[in-house]
Design a protein around this motif. Structure first.
Motif, PDB file in Angstrom:
ATOM      1  N   LYS A   3       0.838  -1.193   0.000  1.00 49.95           N
ATOM      2  CA  LYS A   3       0.000   0.000   0.000  1.00 49.95           C
ATOM      3  C   LYS A   3       0.876   1.246   0.000  1.00 49.95           C
ATOM      4  O   LYS A   3       2.013   1.220   0.465  1.00 49.95           O
ATOM      5  N   LEU A   4       0.324   2.333  -0.511  1.00 52.36           N
ATOM      6  CA  LEU A   4       0.960   3.641  -0.400  1.00 52.36           C
ATOM      7  C   LEU A   4       0.222   4.400   0.690  1.00 52.36           C
ATOM      8  O   LEU A   4      -0.999   4.557   0.636  1.00 52.36           O
ATOM      9  N   ARG A   5       0.951   4.867   1.672  1.00 53.94           N
ATOM     10  CA  ARG A   5       0.356   5.566   2.809  1.00 53.94           C
ATOM     11  C   ARG A   5       0.790   7.018   2.800  1.00 53.94           C
ATOM     12  O   ARG A   5       1.972   7.325   2.683  1.00 53.94           O
ATOM     13  N   ILE A   6      -0.177   7.932   2.930  1.00 53.90           N
ATOM     14  CA  ILE A   6       0.102   9.367   3.020  1.00 53.90           C
ATOM     15  C   ILE A   6       0.273   9.719   4.490  1.00 53.90           C
ATOM     16  O   ILE A   6      -0.607   9.458   5.304  1.00 53.90           O
ATOM     17  N   MET A   7       1.401  10.317   4.823  1.00 47.12           N
ATOM     18  CA  MET A   7       1.759  10.542   6.220  1.00 47.12           C
ATOM     19  C   MET A   7       1.486  11.957   6.699  1.00 47.12           C
ATOM     20  O   MET A   7       1.629  12.240   7.893  1.00 47.12           O
ATOM     21  N   SER A   8       1.138  12.865   5.801  1.00 46.98           N
ATOM     22  CA  SER A   8       0.976  14.252   6.225  1.00 46.98           C
ATOM     23  C   SER A   8       0.020  14.965   5.287  1.00 46.98           C
ATOM     24  O   SER A   8      -0.391  14.426   4.256  1.00 46.98           O
ATOM     25  N   GLN A  14      -4.492   8.354   4.748  1.00 48.51           N
ATOM     26  CA  GLN A  14      -5.104   7.609   3.649  1.00 48.51           C
ATOM     27  C   GLN A  14      -4.114   6.584   3.098  1.00 48.51           C
ATOM     28  O   GLN A  14      -2.905   6.831   3.030  1.00 48.51           O
ATOM     29  N   THR A  15      -4.631   5.428   2.705  1.00 52.48           N
ATOM     30  CA  THR A  15      -3.807   4.392   2.096  1.00 52.48           C
ATOM     31  C   THR A  15      -4.433   3.966   0.772  1.00 52.48           C
ATOM     32  O   THR A  15      -5.659   4.020   0.598  1.00 52.48           O
ATOM     33  N   PHE A  16      -3.587   3.546  -0.153  1.00 49.50           N
ATOM     34  CA  PHE A  16      -4.036   3.132  -1.482  1.00 49.50           C
ATOM     35  C   PHE A  16      -3.373   1.808  -1.845  1.00 49.50           C
ATOM     36  O   PHE A  16      -2.150   1.667  -1.727  1.00 49.50           O
ATOM     37  N   ASP A  17      -4.196   0.836  -2.274  1.00 47.97           N
ATOM     38  CA  ASP A  17      -3.658  -0.447  -2.703  1.00 47.97           C
ATOM     39  C   ASP A  17      -2.872  -0.278  -3.998  1.00 47.97           C
ATOM     40  O   ASP A  17      -3.326   0.387  -4.931  1.00 47.97           O
ATOM     41  N   LEU A  18      -1.710  -0.880  -4.050  1.00 48.50           N
ATOM     42  CA  LEU A  18      -0.887  -0.842  -5.253  1.00 48.50           C
ATOM     43  C   LEU A  18      -0.845  -2.236  -5.875  1.00 48.50           C
ATOM     44  O   LEU A  18      -0.315  -3.172  -5.289  1.00 48.50           O
ATOM     45  N   LYS A  19      -1.402  -2.350  -7.052  1.00 45.83           N
ATOM     46  CA  LYS A  19      -1.399  -3.619  -7.778  1.00 45.83           C
ATOM     47  C   LYS A  19      -0.508  -3.453  -9.006  1.00 45.83           C
ATOM     48  O   LYS A  19       0.380  -2.630  -9.032  1.00 45.83           O
ATOM     49  N   ASP A  20      -0.733  -4.245 -10.030  1.00 40.57           N
ATOM     50  CA  ASP A  20       0.004  -4.067 -11.270  1.00 40.57           C
ATOM     51  C   ASP A  20      -0.469  -2.804 -11.973  1.00 40.57           C
ATOM     52  O   ASP A  20      -1.567  -2.312 -11.735  1.00 40.57           O
ATOM     53  N   GLY A  21       0.368  -2.283 -12.858  1.00 42.36           N
ATOM     54  CA  GLY A  21      -0.006  -1.084 -13.590  1.00 42.36           C
ATOM     55  C   GLY A  21       0.762   0.129 -13.104  1.00 42.36           C
ATOM     56  O   GLY A  21       1.604   0.048 -12.205  1.00 42.36           O
ATOM     57  N   ILE A  22       0.443   1.270 -13.691  1.00 42.31           N
ATOM     58  CA  ILE A  22       1.112   2.530 -13.377  1.00 42.31           C
ATOM     59  C   ILE A  22       0.144   3.437 -12.628  1.00 42.31           C
ATOM     60  O   ILE A  22      -1.002   3.610 -13.045  1.00 42.31           O
ATOM     61  N   TYR A  23       0.597   3.997 -11.513  1.00 43.72           N
ATOM     62  CA  TYR A  23      -0.197   4.924 -10.722  1.00 43.72           C
ATOM     63  C   TYR A  23       0.463   6.299 -10.784  1.00 43.72           C
ATOM     64  O   TYR A  23       1.661   6.426 -10.528  1.00 43.72           O
ATOM     65  N   THR A  24      -0.308   7.308 -11.125  1.00 40.57           N
ATOM     66  CA  THR A  24       0.213   8.674 -11.114  1.00 40.57           C
ATOM     67  C   THR A  24      -0.256   9.374  -9.836  1.00 40.57           C
ATOM     68  O   THR A  24      -1.369   9.140  -9.353  1.00 40.57           O
ATOM     69  N   ILE A  25       0.600  10.229  -9.314  1.00 39.49           N
ATOM     70  CA  ILE A  25       0.322  10.960  -8.081  1.00 39.49           C
ATOM     71  C   ILE A  25       0.499  12.446  -8.363  1.00 39.49           C
ATOM     72  O   ILE A  25       1.489  12.853  -8.976  1.00 39.49           O
ATOM     73  N   GLY A  26      -0.475  13.246  -7.948  1.00 44.01           N
ATOM     74  CA  GLY A  26      -0.380  14.681  -8.171  1.00 44.01           C
ATOM     75  C   GLY A  26      -1.594  15.413  -7.662  1.00 44.01           C
ATOM     76  O   GLY A  26      -2.506  14.826  -7.076  1.00 44.01           O
ATOM     77  N   ARG A  27      -1.611  16.714  -7.873  1.00 47.70           N
ATOM     78  CA  ARG A  27      -2.687  17.566  -7.371  1.00 47.70           C
ATOM     79  C   ARG A  27      -3.952  17.480  -8.220  1.00 47.70           C
ATOM     80  O   ARG A  27      -5.060  17.733  -7.743  1.00 47.70           O
ATOM     81  N   SER A  28      -3.806  17.147  -9.487  1.00 46.52           N
ATOM     82  CA  SER A  28      -4.951  17.110 -10.404  1.00 46.52           C
ATOM     83  C   SER A  28      -5.859  15.912 -10.103  1.00 46.52           C
ATOM     84  O   SER A  28      -5.371  14.834  -9.743  1.00 46.52           O
ATOM     85  N   PRO A  29      -7.183  16.087 -10.262  1.00 48.44           N
ATOM     86  CA  PRO A  29      -8.107  14.982  -9.974  1.00 48.44           C
ATOM     87  C   PRO A  29      -8.009  13.827 -10.969  1.00 48.44           C
ATOM     88  O   PRO A  29      -8.563  12.749 -10.703  1.00 48.44           O
ATOM     89  N   ASP A  30      -7.337  14.004 -12.101  1.00 47.50           N
ATOM     90  CA  ASP A  30      -7.240  12.901 -13.059  1.00 47.50           C
ATOM     91  C   ASP A  30      -6.077  11.961 -12.749  1.00 47.50           C
ATOM     92  O   ASP A  30      -5.783  11.044 -13.528  1.00 47.50           O
ATOM     93  N   ASN A  31      -5.406  12.140 -11.600  1.00 51.36           N
ATOM     94  CA  ASN A  31      -4.391  11.189 -11.157  1.00 51.36           C
ATOM     95  C   ASN A  31      -5.045   9.994 -10.479  1.00 51.36           C
ATOM     96  O   ASN A  31      -6.165  10.084  -9.967  1.00 51.36           O
TER      97      ASN A  31
END
Length: 307
Positions: A3-8, A14-31
């Motif tokens: 999982k990816l955990r946001i610490m601040s 919040q935590t997000f499951d990470l499976k196969d594929g590419i995950y983008t992270i950013g301020r825009s809602p389309d991430n």
């Protein structure tokens, strides 16, 4: 599952499951993972898995991505391990295991507190280890505290002084801590914020200008665990006169400009910290530099324009 955990920040916890594929992270809602903070770019970075390992790639973000305090060059694929702090702007993230087993994880972390790490450190440092066991839980706690104060509506001096208090509480053997800020045009020392772990009349009030100048010049951290056994030209007579036994200094860099340094030392006993502590202090430096830069820009805007 990883999982990816946001610490601040506003998404802290919040935590997000990470499976196969590419995950983008950013301020825009389309991430895939949206992080709402002004220091995070619209498309900041991507994270993906290769075989059983995870990698990140900075997407030419404005404020950069840092792994364990080291800046990631845009376009480079950098492997990240579980528990290693990632700084995205001034937001901290890290990879973790399955939080359905959180109780098991906590027990493992607590067990680490009782492990004698002196064999790993060598040279008879067992006493040092017992003073402050190093666990991911303790490291993440310090990072969380520092990031919380970075977001408070305080003046920059108050923020940095509170950070030093947290740092000195964590590194219990350190005697003194300094934030040394530079003038952005001349790079000369402009301001010094200091906190001591003992009465000021018991320790010298000066820091090593030699070490600070080296970090300013090279923009790289410096670690000396025992100055008495260091074979270095940096061990000046002034350091001996100031009784400095160990020192750690890291640069505060934002957008390739050095804003200042974090400097900590001991004046009575050597080995005030471990080699791994340099990575932790460097991790804290990245979001701090962004906050300092923001404060500088705000002051610049407030100054009246010359006619």
């Amino acid at each position: 599952m990883t999982k990816l955990r946001i610490m601040s920040g506003t998404s802290k916890g919040q935590t997000f499951d990470l499976k196969d594929g590419i995950y983008t992270i950013g301020r825009s809602p389309d991430n895939n993972i949206q992080v709402l903070d002004k220091t995070v770019s619209r498309k900041h970075l991507k994270i993906f898995r290769k075989k059983n390992e995870y990698f990140i790639e900075d997407l030419k973000s404005r404020n950069g991505t840092f792994v364990n305090g080291a800046r990631v060059q845009a376009g480079d694929e950098i492997e990240v391990k579980k528990g290693v702090p990632l700084a995205v702007g001034r937001i901290f993230l890290h990879l973790s295991g399955d939080y359905e087993e959180e109780g098991v994880v906590d027990k493992k972390l607590q067990a680490l507190d009782s492990i004698d790490l002196s064999k790993e450190l060598g040279n008879g440092n067992a006493e040092l280890v017992k003073d402050r066991p190093m666990t991911p839980q303790k490291n993440m706690s310090l990072i969380g505290k520092v990031n919380d104060v970075l977001r408070e509506a305080l003046g920059i001096n108050e923020i940095l002084e509170q950070m030093l208090n947290y740092i000195l509480d964590f590194f219990t053997r350190i005697d003194r801590g300094f934030f040394i800020l530079f003038d952005q045009e001349t790079e000369k020392i402009k301001e010094v914020i200091k906190v001591f772990n003992r009465d000021e009349d018991e320790v010298p009030s000066r820091y090593s200008r030699t070490i600070v100048d080296r970090v300013r010049r090279e923009k790289k951290p410096v670690l000396m665990l025992d100055t008495l056994n260091e074979e270095s030209a940096e061990i000046s007579e002034s350091m001996k006169l100031m009784r400095i036994k160990s020192v750690m200094c890291v640069p505060l860099i934002s957008r390739s400009k050095i804003r200042g340094v974090i400097y900590v030392d001991t004046v009575n006993e050597p080995n005030g910290f471990r080699k791994d502590d340099l990575s932790l202090l460097t991790a804290l430096s990245s979001p701090t530099a962004v906050v300092i830069e923001s404060a500088i820009l705000a002051l610049t805007k407030e100054k009246p324009q010359k006619s």
